[in-house]
Design a protein around this motif. Structure first.
Motif, PDB file in Angstrom:
ATOM      1  N   SER A  17       0.826  -1.203   0.000  1.00 45.46           N
ATOM      2  CA  SER A  17       0.000   0.000   0.000  1.00 45.46           C
ATOM      3  C   SER A  17       0.863   1.258   0.000  1.00 45.46           C
ATOM      4  N   ILE A 136     -12.792  -7.662   0.434  1.00 39.43           N
ATOM      5  CA  ILE A 136     -12.057  -6.910   1.443  1.00 39.43           C
ATOM      6  C   ILE A 136     -10.952  -6.125   0.746  1.00 39.43           C
ATOM      7  N   ALA A 137     -10.977  -4.812   0.937  1.00 37.67           N
ATOM      8  CA  ALA A 137      -9.930  -3.943   0.406  1.00 37.67           C
ATOM      9  C   ALA A 137      -9.096  -3.447   1.579  1.00 37.67           C
ATOM     10  N   ALA A 138      -7.766  -3.581   1.458  1.00 35.08           N
ATOM     11  CA  ALA A 138      -6.886  -3.205   2.570  1.00 35.08           C
ATOM     12  C   ALA A 138      -5.843  -2.197   2.098  1.00 35.08           C
ATOM     13  N   LYS A 139      -5.409  -1.369   3.040  1.00 34.17           N
ATOM     14  CA  LYS A 139      -4.316  -0.447   2.768  1.00 34.17           C
ATOM     15  C   LYS A 139      -3.540  -0.228   4.063  1.00 34.17           C
ATOM     16  N   GLN A 143      -8.663  -1.637   6.715  1.00 37.21           N
ATOM     17  CA  GLN A 143      -9.345  -2.355   5.640  1.00 37.21           C
ATOM     18  C   GLN A 143     -10.838  -2.058   5.679  1.00 37.21           C
ATOM     19  N   ARG A 144     -11.513  -2.342   4.567  1.00 38.00           N
ATOM     20  CA  ARG A 144     -12.957  -2.143   4.505  1.00 38.00           C
ATOM     21  C   ARG A 144     -13.589  -3.274   3.706  1.00 38.00           C
ATOM     22  N   GLU A 145     -14.880  -3.523   4.000  1.00 38.63           N
ATOM     23  CA  GLU A 145     -15.642  -4.554   3.303  1.00 38.63           C
ATOM     24  C   GLU A 145     -16.555  -3.889   2.277  1.00 38.63           C
ATOM     25  N   GLU A 164      -5.131   1.048  -2.238  1.00 43.96           N
ATOM     26  CA  GLU A 164      -5.799  -0.126  -1.699  1.00 43.96           C
ATOM     27  C   GLU A 164      -5.471  -1.376  -2.513  1.00 43.96           C
ATOM     28  N   THR A 167      -7.765  -8.026  -1.049  1.00 41.37           N
ATOM     29  CA  THR A 167      -7.077  -9.114  -0.340  1.00 41.37           C
ATOM     30  C   THR A 167      -7.913 -10.378  -0.197  1.00 41.37           C
TER      31      THR A 167
END
Length: 293
Positions: A17, A136-139, A143-145, A164, A167
């Motif tokens: 990220s 699921i997006a992570a940075k 993270q967020r759904e 992002e 994942t």
């Protein structure tokens, strides 16, 4: 011919990220590379840095949880095709993976790469819409759904922020008395039309509880067709069967089909209706088998 680029190899999501944030539009995630390298070889895009995420551990895991099947974004199509978890709990998804592109793509292409590239003529997104999946997006900061229906914005465009990474894909476990079908048609390597249907029956097994219909490959992006779903929900199976042609017509109208080298708009809309009828028969049969089983 590929132009020169630098390959970065982070070992954590956070490092990846940070690289994306630091280099902006000059960097792109590299996973399987089946789509990205193709456009770079053709000279359609060039990135100074590719961020190879394949060394990040655990992003290729497929496992069963209490409420859903968790699919790591680096899982290849072949891995998903032969995954015991996927074959047992998401057989329609395994069946779809068996026919993605060609054997070379299935061997190295990843499900995360497929979704993030957002190629309009791709299979997985359409089926994941009908399955009610989330991603699921992570940075670096968390993270967020994201609901899969919010993930696709347009052709080759997702809602991911610049720093992002995708994942994980979370697919709800199928309830009892449910069935799923994904059917596609095409005369080129990429499909011209894809239709996915999730169907569940109510407690007595005679009426449609929930229905999710998704159409893909015909326009800029795959989409759910709630107008068609509402025609089936709450109806007896026999009544829904009589309404399936009307649902197919509604799905075709709302699919945003366009004319291109894969077929005319009218042709694609006709095939949407044909495939939805067949998908309905398959899904109902699965529902009844699960009731009897």
């Amino acid at each position: 011919m590929l132009r020169r680029f630098r390959l970065e190899e982070p070992e954590t999501v956070q490092e990846a990220s940070q690289l994306l944030a630091r280099h902006g539009e000059a960097a792109r995630i590299y996973a399987g590379g089946t789509e990205l390298l193709l456009v770079m070889k053709e000279g359609l895009a060039h990135y100074e840095r590719l961020v190879n995420v394949k060394k990040i551990p655990h992003l290729d895991e497929v496992k069963l949880t209490d409420g859903f099947v968790s699919i790591g974004a680096l899982s290849t199509h072949r891995q998903l095709l032969f995954s015991p978890v996927v074959r047992r709990h998401l057989p329609a998804f395994a069946g779809m993976e068996a026919n993605v592109a060609n054997i070379r793509v299935r061997e190295v292409g990843t499900i995360g790469g497929n979704l993030c590239f957002a190629e309009p003529h791709a299979d997985p997104g359409t089926l994941l819409l009908a399955l009610g999946a989330k991603v699921i997006a992570a940075k670096n900061t968390g993270q967020r759904e994201i609901l899969i229906e919010k993930f696709f914005v347009d052709a080759y465009e997702t809602c991911l922020e610049p720093d992002e990474l995708l994942t994980e894909i979370r697919v709800p476990r199928l309830p009892a008395r449910s069935g799923v079908a994904y059917l596609k048609f095409g005369y080129l390597e990429r499909p011209s039309v894809g239709v996915a249907l999730f169907l569940s029956l109510d407690g007595n097994g005679k009426s449609v509880g929930d229905a999710r219909i998704a159409v893909g490959c015909v326009g800029p992006t795959a989409r759910r067709i709630q107008e068609a779903e509402s025609l089936l929900e709450g109806k007896s199976v026999d009544e829904a069967s009589r309404l399936i042609a009307e649902a197919g017509a509604a799905a075709a109208r709302a699919s945003q089909a366009i004319s291109d080298l894969h077929g005319s708009q009218d042709y694609k809309e006709h095939i949407v209706g044909v495939l939805l009828k067949r998908a309905f028969r398959q899904a109902v049969e699965q529902c009844r088998q699960r009731v009897e089983g």
